[in-house]
Design a protein around this motif. Structure first.
Motif, mmCIF file in Angstrom:
data_model
loop_
_atom_site.group_PDB
_atom_site.id
_atom_site.type_symbol
_atom_site.label_atom_id
_atom_site.label_comp_id
_atom_site.label_asym_id
_atom_site.label_seq_id
_atom_site.Cartn_x
_atom_site.Cartn_y
_atom_site.Cartn_z
ATOM 1 N N THR A 74 -37.486 -52.054 -44.237
ATOM 2 C CA THR A 74 -36.166 -52.484 -44.219
ATOM 3 C C THR A 74 -35.778 -51.657 -42.985
ATOM 4 O OG1 THR A 74 -35.706 -51.276 -46.158
ATOM 5 C CG2 THR A 74 -36.163 -53.867 -46.354
ATOM 6 N N PRO A 75 -34.103 -51.928 -42.909
ATOM 7 C CA PRO A 75 -33.564 -51.122 -42.211
ATOM 8 C C PRO A 75 -33.803 -49.943 -42.450
ATOM 9 C CG PRO A 75 -32.791 -52.944 -40.989
ATOM 10 C CD PRO A 75 -33.786 -53.436 -42.414
ATOM 11 N N GLU A 76 -32.205 -49.794 -43.908
ATOM 12 C CA GLU A 76 -32.663 -48.903 -44.769
ATOM 13 C C GLU A 76 -33.351 -47.734 -45.058
ATOM 14 O OE1 GLU A 76 -29.475 -53.441 -45.223
ATOM 15 O OE2 GLU A 76 -31.587 -52.232 -45.687
ATOM 16 N N ARG A 77 -34.148 -48.528 -45.568
ATOM 17 C CA ARG A 77 -35.641 -47.842 -45.713
ATOM 18 C C ARG A 77 -36.108 -46.869 -45.093
ATOM 19 N NH1 ARG A 77 -39.746 -51.076 -49.742
ATOM 20 N NH2 ARG A 77 -38.823 -50.677 -51.930
ATOM 21 N N VAL A 78 -35.875 -47.316 -43.634
ATOM 22 C CA VAL A 78 -36.457 -46.729 -42.286
ATOM 23 C C VAL A 78 -35.455 -45.538 -42.013
ATOM 24 C CG1 VAL A 78 -36.891 -46.730 -39.492
ATOM 25 C CG2 VAL A 78 -37.663 -48.158 -41.343
#
Length: 185
Positions: A74-78
């Motif tokens: 996800t964008p948050e994890r990246v």
């Protein structure tokens, strides 16, 4: 099937070039890596997951889209990985320079194996930037490799190019009839 994976691995070091007019047997997609590093120096990528989503992940290749679903990228994890492990992505930038040679070696090996074993099929390989893990994943649609994770996995093999080629070769080029009776994705 292990024989085929082993055979492809054995061919990697000595595979001749492909015929000039024949298309490669294996598709190797690296456009996500190129797009990521074109944006990499912008601090907004680490600070704002929405910027990462719209500028990198929204234009993902079909392989990266599949990888994102499979491994919960996800964008948050990246963005979190970029903040917490900046050296991982900085080091991977240099490692990405080997991708041209990796592509050539994998293509040549797949073409040579196809000459020796015509029923072999080769799923596409997508090399992309993810969240630092996993190194790779596969399904019936292809093999997905996380550049930054594999670049950091020097314990597999010290040489970056050899590591990419050998890990990618573990995809089993299977006969078209393999898995008959099993549902394929």
């Amino acid at each position: 099937m292990r024989f085929l994976a082993t055979a492809l691995g054995a061919l990697l070091m000595a595979a001749p070039g492909t015929a000039e007019n024949s298309p490669p047997r294996v598709q190797i997609v690296t456009s996500d890596v190129e797009r990521f590093y074109a944006l990499y120096d912008d601090p907004a990528l680490t600070a704002d997951p929405d910027a990462l989503a719209t500028r990198y992940l929204a234009d993902a290749s079909p392989g990266l889209e599949e990888f994102m679903v499979m491994r919960r990228i996800t964008p948050e994890r990246v963005a979190k990985a970029l903040r917490e492990k900046p050296e991982l992505f900085a080091d991977a930038r240099g490692c990405a320079a080997t991708l041209g040679n990796v592509r050539g070696r994998l293509t040549a090996a797949a073409d040579r194996l196809a000459e020796l074993y015509p029923p072999a099929i080769f799923p596409p390989i997508t090399i992309a930037i993810s969240r630092g893990t996993p190194v790779a994943a596969a399904n019936g649609k292809g093999l997905y490799v996380s550049l930054e994770a594999l670049c950091a996995a020097k314990f597999f093999e010290a040489d970056d190019e050899d590591r990419f080629v050998h890990v990618s070769a573990r995809i089993c080029p299977c006969p078209a009839t393999a898995g008959a009776g099993r549902k394929r994705e």
